[in-house]
Design a protein around this motif. Sequence first.
Motif, PDB file in Angstrom:
ATOM      1  N   ASP A 126       5.969  27.765 -10.270  1.00 35.80           N
ATOM      2  CA  ASP A 126       5.476  26.444  -9.517  1.00 35.80           C
ATOM      3  C   ASP A 126       5.599  27.018  -8.739  1.00 35.80           C
ATOM      4  O   ASP A 126       4.434  26.258  -6.868  1.00 35.80           O
ATOM      5  CB  ASP A 126       6.459  25.456 -10.222  1.00 35.80           C
ATOM      6  CG  ASP A 126       6.267  24.810 -11.593  1.00 35.80           C
ATOM      7  OD1 ASP A 126       4.926  24.772 -12.267  1.00 35.80           O
ATOM      8  OD2 ASP A 126       7.319  24.427 -11.866  1.00 35.80           O
ATOM      9  N   GLU A 127       6.325  27.776  -7.725  1.00 31.24           N
ATOM     10  CA  GLU A 127       6.904  28.018  -6.264  1.00 31.24           C
ATOM     11  C   GLU A 127       5.863  28.624  -5.437  1.00 31.24           C
ATOM     12  O   GLU A 127       5.025  28.320  -4.488  1.00 31.24           O
ATOM     13  CB  GLU A 127       7.949  28.426  -5.932  1.00 31.24           C
ATOM     14  CG  GLU A 127       9.282  27.390  -6.359  1.00 31.24           C
ATOM     15  CD  GLU A 127      10.463  28.456  -6.886  1.00 31.24           C
ATOM     16  OE1 GLU A 127      10.745  29.755  -6.378  1.00 31.24           O
ATOM     17  OE2 GLU A 127      11.970  27.574  -7.061  1.00 31.24           O
ATOM     18  N   VAL A 128       4.996  29.583  -6.778  1.00 30.99           N
ATOM     19  CA  VAL A 128       4.182  30.740  -5.701  1.00 30.99           C
ATOM     20  C   VAL A 128       2.539  30.754  -6.158  1.00 30.99           C
ATOM     21  O   VAL A 128       1.812  30.485  -5.220  1.00 30.99           O
ATOM     22  CB  VAL A 128       5.139  32.172  -5.721  1.00 30.99           C
ATOM     23  CG1 VAL A 128       4.233  33.064  -4.791  1.00 30.99           C
ATOM     24  CG2 VAL A 128       6.571  32.017  -5.096  1.00 30.99           C
ATOM     25  N   VAL A 129       2.994  31.359  -7.447  1.00 32.41           N
ATOM     26  CA  VAL A 129       1.575  31.629  -8.507  1.00 32.41           C
ATOM     27  C   VAL A 129       0.425  30.298  -8.432  1.00 32.41           C
ATOM     28  O   VAL A 129       0.327  30.803  -8.201  1.00 32.41           O
ATOM     29  CB  VAL A 129       1.440  31.732  -9.428  1.00 32.41           C
ATOM     30  CG1 VAL A 129       0.199  32.604 -10.384  1.00 32.41           C
ATOM     31  CG2 VAL A 129       2.769  33.139 -10.219  1.00 32.41           C
ATOM     32  N   SER A 130       1.355  28.865  -8.653  1.00 29.76           N
ATOM     33  CA  SER A 130       0.373  27.899  -8.280  1.00 29.76           C
ATOM     34  C   SER A 130      -0.492  27.577  -7.612  1.00 29.76           C
ATOM     35  O   SER A 130      -1.313  26.469  -7.194  1.00 29.76           O
ATOM     36  CB  SER A 130       1.091  26.685  -8.999  1.00 29.76           C
ATOM     37  OG  SER A 130       1.324  26.354  -8.210  1.00 29.76           O
ATOM     38  N   LYS A 131      -0.025  28.030  -5.599  1.00 27.02           N
ATOM     39  CA  LYS A 131       0.017  27.721  -4.743  1.00 27.02           C
ATOM     40  C   LYS A 131      -1.135  28.505  -4.467  1.00 27.02           C
ATOM     41  O   LYS A 131      -2.349  28.052  -3.970  1.00 27.02           O
ATOM     42  CB  LYS A 131       0.714  28.045  -3.741  1.00 27.02           C
ATOM     43  CG  LYS A 131       2.140  27.911  -3.570  1.00 27.02           C
ATOM     44  CD  LYS A 131       1.448  25.657  -3.540  1.00 27.02           C
ATOM     45  CE  LYS A 131       3.393  25.409  -2.916  1.00 27.02           C
ATOM     46  NZ  LYS A 131       4.476  25.659  -4.646  1.00 27.02           N
ATOM     47  N   ARG A 132      -1.625  30.089  -5.110  1.00 25.77           N
ATOM     48  CA  ARG A 132      -2.990  31.093  -5.510  1.00 25.77           C
ATOM     49  C   ARG A 132      -3.806  30.461  -5.798  1.00 25.77           C
ATOM     50  O   ARG A 132      -4.899  30.489  -5.973  1.00 25.77           O
ATOM     51  CB  ARG A 132      -2.126  32.103  -4.893  1.00 25.77           C
ATOM     52  CG  ARG A 132      -3.534  33.466  -5.090  1.00 25.77           C
ATOM     53  CD  ARG A 132      -4.907  32.847  -4.153  1.00 25.77           C
ATOM     54  NE  ARG A 132      -5.564  33.546  -4.396  1.00 25.77           N
ATOM     55  CZ  ARG A 132      -6.569  34.126  -3.669  1.00 25.77           C
ATOM     56  NH1 ARG A 132      -6.730  33.685  -2.249  1.00 25.77           N
ATOM     57  NH2 ARG A 132      -7.867  35.037  -3.412  1.00 25.77           N
ATOM     58  N   PHE A 133      -3.080  29.711  -7.371  1.00 23.02           N
ATOM     59  CA  PHE A 133      -4.399  29.844  -7.915  1.00 23.02           C
ATOM     60  C   PHE A 133      -3.428  28.277  -8.949  1.00 23.02           C
ATOM     61  O   PHE A 133      -2.940  27.837  -9.977  1.00 23.02           O
ATOM     62  CB  PHE A 133      -3.449  30.390  -9.616  1.00 23.02           C
ATOM     63  CG  PHE A 133      -4.317  31.469  -9.327  1.00 23.02           C
ATOM     64  CD1 PHE A 133      -5.673  32.515  -9.298  1.00 23.02           C
ATOM     65  CD2 PHE A 133      -3.174  32.760  -9.200  1.00 23.02           C
ATOM     66  CE1 PHE A 133      -5.466  33.322  -9.153  1.00 23.02           C
ATOM     67  CE2 PHE A 133      -3.079  34.113  -9.140  1.00 23.02           C
ATOM     68  CZ  PHE A 133      -4.744  34.475  -8.956  1.00 23.02           C
ATOM     69  N   PRO A 134      -4.256  27.382  -8.247  1.00 20.68           N
ATOM     70  CA  PRO A 134      -3.741  25.544  -8.260  1.00 20.68           C
ATOM     71  C   PRO A 134      -4.348  24.934  -9.835  1.00 20.68           C
ATOM     72  O   PRO A 134      -5.355  25.319 -10.034  1.00 20.68           O
ATOM     73  CB  PRO A 134      -4.595  25.030  -7.539  1.00 20.68           C
ATOM     74  CG  PRO A 134      -6.190  25.823  -6.440  1.00 20.68           C
ATOM     75  CD  PRO A 134      -5.121  27.068  -6.814  1.00 20.68           C
ATOM     76  N   LEU A 135      -3.158  23.888  -9.981  1.00 20.23           N
ATOM     77  CA  LEU A 135      -3.495  23.622 -12.262  1.00 20.23           C
ATOM     78  C   LEU A 135      -4.821  23.025 -11.673  1.00 20.23           C
ATOM     79  O   LEU A 135      -4.715  22.173 -10.554  1.00 20.23           O
ATOM     80  CB  LEU A 135      -2.426  23.299 -11.669  1.00 20.23           C
ATOM     81  CG  LEU A 135      -1.292  23.968 -12.536  1.00 20.23           C
ATOM     82  CD1 LEU A 135       0.435  23.557 -12.920  1.00 20.23           C
ATOM     83  CD2 LEU A 135      -1.668  25.172 -12.475  1.00 20.23           C
ATOM     84  N   GLY A 136      -5.839  22.943 -12.480  1.00 18.34           N
ATOM     85  CA  GLY A 136      -6.571  21.353 -12.531  1.00 18.34           C
ATOM     86  C   GLY A 136      -7.832  21.589 -13.143  1.00 18.34           C
ATOM     87  O   GLY A 136      -7.600  23.229 -13.130  1.00 18.34           O
TER      88      GLY A 136
END
Length: 219
Positions: free
Chosen positions: A198-208
């Motif tokens: 949530d804090e780091v990975v999804s910033k580079r790989f946004p969900l959706g």
Amino acid sequence: MEVIEEMDLQESAICVAPAGCGMLLYNYFEIDVIESAHGRGAAVATGIKRVLPQNLVFSYQGDGDLAAIGTAEGFHAANRGENITVIFVNNGVYGMTGGQMAPTTLLDQVTTTTPTGRNSDLAGHPVRICEVFATLDGACYLERVAVNKPAAVVKAKRAITKAFQRQLDGRGFSLVEILSPCPVNWKMTPHDACAWIDEVVSKRFPLGVAKDVEDGSCS
């Protein structure tokens, strides 16, 4: 497996599991599972689907597999609009072979082959598979989800169901990218690894959803 059971596809589903963290899937899935060489999951799935078009055919591939060794196979299967589904597990490292850098490893992330962190000058930038494949006309459904908390697992299950249904409807290539924690190779506790998504990975790989062609075929 829950999705396959709920869609009543146990008798028709065929999984392709290349070398990697998912290679022992046949021990856990009560469906037909075929092993393939590392990186060749989409190619083998293509052959099976063309011979058995009535079956649900999907590959289960990691990031070292699909985004590195098997980039060409996955890319061109998507470009051709092969009516298969790829379940793509992104944990940012080569999980089974010792935690080496993968194409999805984040900048500055420490791995066994980037002990001082990934450097873009030497190793380039993390590859966003969903966004790359979304540019291809043959891809009909691409979504990135996570499995780091219960609510995320529910969304992941929903995405897999949708991808399978797209295949059953003959729409073309579908892929679900799953951000997955790897506590051992990330050198984190399971709790911290899940939080890091949530804090780091999804910033580079946004969900959706990266692409969803609802009407007609992409192939």
